[in-house]
Motif scaffolding. Structure first.
Motif, mmCIF file in Angstrom:
data_model
loop_
_atom_site.group_PDB
_atom_site.id
_atom_site.type_symbol
_atom_site.label_atom_id
_atom_site.label_comp_id
_atom_site.label_asym_id
_atom_site.label_seq_id
_atom_site.Cartn_x
_atom_site.Cartn_y
_atom_site.Cartn_z
ATOM 1 N N VAL A 79 2.062 -5.243 -7.124
ATOM 2 C CA VAL A 79 1.357 -4.326 -6.162
ATOM 3 C C VAL A 79 -0.069 -4.419 -6.540
ATOM 4 O O VAL A 79 -1.055 -4.474 -5.514
ATOM 5 N N ALA A 80 -0.470 -4.477 -7.736
ATOM 6 C CA ALA A 80 -1.835 -4.423 -8.083
ATOM 7 C C ALA A 80 -2.678 -5.360 -7.366
ATOM 8 O O ALA A 80 -3.721 -5.438 -7.055
ATOM 9 N N PHE A 81 -2.071 -6.582 -7.397
ATOM 10 C CA PHE A 81 -2.920 -7.758 -7.001
ATOM 11 C C PHE A 81 -2.257 -8.258 -5.830
ATOM 12 O O PHE A 81 -2.335 -9.716 -5.460
ATOM 13 N N ALA A 82 -1.536 -7.682 -4.938
ATOM 14 C CA ALA A 82 -1.158 -8.208 -3.603
ATOM 15 C C ALA A 82 -2.242 -8.428 -2.717
ATOM 16 O O ALA A 82 -1.947 -9.419 -1.802
ATOM 17 N N ARG B 206 0.848 -1.104 -0.022
ATOM 18 C CA ARG B 206 -0.105 0.060 -0.009
ATOM 19 C C ARG B 206 0.821 1.452 0.165
ATOM 20 O O ARG B 206 0.266 2.220 -0.433
ATOM 21 N N ASP B 207 2.004 1.278 0.617
ATOM 22 C CA ASP B 207 2.803 2.425 0.762
ATOM 23 C C ASP B 207 3.528 2.827 -0.747
ATOM 24 O O ASP B 207 4.034 3.765 -0.889
ATOM 25 N N GLN B 208 3.287 1.823 -1.594
ATOM 26 C CA GLN B 208 3.966 1.957 -2.956
ATOM 27 C C GLN B 208 2.817 2.684 -4.125
ATOM 28 O O GLN B 208 3.348 2.861 -5.072
ATOM 29 N N LEU B 209 1.797 2.500 -3.537
ATOM 30 C CA LEU B 209 0.462 2.906 -4.444
ATOM 31 C C LEU B 209 0.686 4.511 -4.979
ATOM 32 O O LEU B 209 0.461 4.416 -6.186
ATOM 33 N N GLN B 210 1.067 5.341 -4.341
ATOM 34 C CA GLN B 210 0.987 6.621 -4.813
ATOM 35 C C GLN B 210 2.142 6.845 -5.603
ATOM 36 O O GLN B 210 1.989 7.533 -6.858
ATOM 37 N N THR B 211 3.312 6.341 -5.490
ATOM 38 C CA THR B 211 4.344 6.188 -6.486
ATOM 39 C C THR B 211 3.969 5.558 -7.553
ATOM 40 O O THR B 211 4.311 6.437 -8.795
ATOM 41 N N ILE B 212 3.542 4.763 -7.664
ATOM 42 C CA ILE B 212 3.021 4.012 -8.727
ATOM 43 C C ILE B 212 1.680 4.582 -9.621
ATOM 44 O O ILE B 212 1.878 5.029 -10.833
ATOM 45 N N ARG B 213 0.952 5.296 -8.680
ATOM 46 C CA ARG B 213 -0.027 6.177 -9.347
ATOM 47 C C ARG B 213 0.721 7.327 -10.077
ATOM 48 O O ARG B 213 0.054 7.750 -11.109
ATOM 49 N N ASN B 214 1.628 7.711 -9.442
ATOM 50 C CA ASN B 214 2.076 8.977 -10.174
ATOM 51 C C ASN B 214 2.702 8.677 -11.593
ATOM 52 O O ASN B 214 2.805 9.492 -12.485
ATOM 53 N N THR B 215 3.228 7.571 -11.797
ATOM 54 C CA THR B 215 3.665 6.938 -12.926
ATOM 55 C C THR B 215 2.843 6.722 -13.876
ATOM 56 O O THR B 215 2.712 7.112 -15.081
ATOM 57 N N THR B 216 1.713 5.749 -13.593
ATOM 58 C CA THR B 216 0.918 5.506 -14.405
ATOM 59 C C THR B 216 -0.246 6.508 -15.117
ATOM 60 O O THR B 216 -0.629 6.454 -16.121
ATOM 61 N N ALA B 217 -0.252 7.636 -14.112
ATOM 62 C CA ALA B 217 -1.131 8.896 -14.760
ATOM 63 C C ALA B 217 -0.514 9.373 -15.980
ATOM 64 O O ALA B 217 -1.249 10.104 -16.531
#
Length: 253
Positions: free
Chosen positions: A66-69, A28-39
């Motif tokens: 991460v998406a399916f953790a 969950r701690d990685q989600l914001q970083t990932i979403r910043n990229t995918t956006a």
């Protein structure tokens, strides 16, 4: 994307991966970083490029991890959808790429876990609340119960969770089978891929009518036998148990 941005992105992906290895619950701690990229990132290459492919596939893989953790609860749909879209786009450039075919198949298989978890929960509750009998059943009573159970099982196949699971698992089996075939042709076959393919066919068999499920289970057993014969690979416990129970005689019809 220039070389500096790619280097920074690769470093971010490697950091996320190593963090997950050390602390899987930190996803969950990685989600914001990932979403910043995918956006802002879409992989829209128009021609094959091995240099770009070497960082693109690990990126999709880590983001999908991460998406399916928490796949049983549906995962993170926006990130899961981004991963599937990128992998499918790349597959147009590399149609026989084992890694891409595997990622796509696993994406579909993991999408099905929410429906499969609900089915498992409901079936377990149904079996635990079933009637108990204080006397031995006669043969005719056993036959009636078996017939009723078979009818109820067929009726359940029309429930929403079963229909949804089948619809998701069909592409999972398709892409994982393609991945296995490509890996075999390229001399890259491994136990993890075979186990994933077996899991997809077993799951599809479990949510399908007994009239058509036999070939799915046979396919799963073939993959499990092949995986178990690979040096240095050990099947997960539940798949090993399935192989030991059904593999020697292959009595599935």
């Amino acid at each position: 994307m220039d070389e500096h941005m790619v280097s920074a992105l690769v470093s971010t992906v490697e950091l996320i991966s190593s963090t997950l290895d050390a602390a899987p619950d930190s996803w969950r701690d990685q989600l914001q970083t990932i979403r910043n990229t995918t956006a802002s990132l879409e992989l829209i290459d128009s021609t094959p490029n091995e240099t770009r492919r070497r960082w693109q596939i690990p990126l999709i893989s880590v983001f999908q991890r991460v998406a399916f953790a928490d796949a049983d609860n549906g995962g993170v749909p926006d990130v899961a959808n981004w991963c599937l879209r990128q992998a499918l786009t790349q597959l147009q450039l590399y149609p026989e790429d084992v890694d891409l075919l595997t990622l796509i198949g696993q994406n579909w298989l993991l999408r099905a876990q929410k429906s499969l978890a609900k089915i498992h929960h409901n079936e377990r509750g149904s079996s635990s609340s079933g009637a108990s009998y204080g006397h031995p059943l006669s043969r005719s009573e056993e036959e009636r119960l078996a017939a009723r159970s078979a009818i109820e099982a067929e009726d359940r196949l029309h429930a929403a969770d079963y229909v949804e699971a089948r619809g998701i698992l069909l592409p999972a089996t398709e892409y994982l089978k393609r991945a296995v075939d490509a890996a075999r042709a390229q001399g890259r076959l491994n136990g993890v891929l075979l186990a994933a393919a077996a899991e997809s066919f077993m799951s599809l068999g479990n949510v399908s009518s007994t009239r058509i499920s036999g070939p799915y289970f046979h396919e799963a057993l073939d993959y499990l036998r092949e995986a178990s014969g690979l040096q240095g690979y050990m099947l997960p416990a539940h798949l090993q148990q399935y192989l030991e129970e059904y593999g020697p005689l292959d009595t599935i019809t």
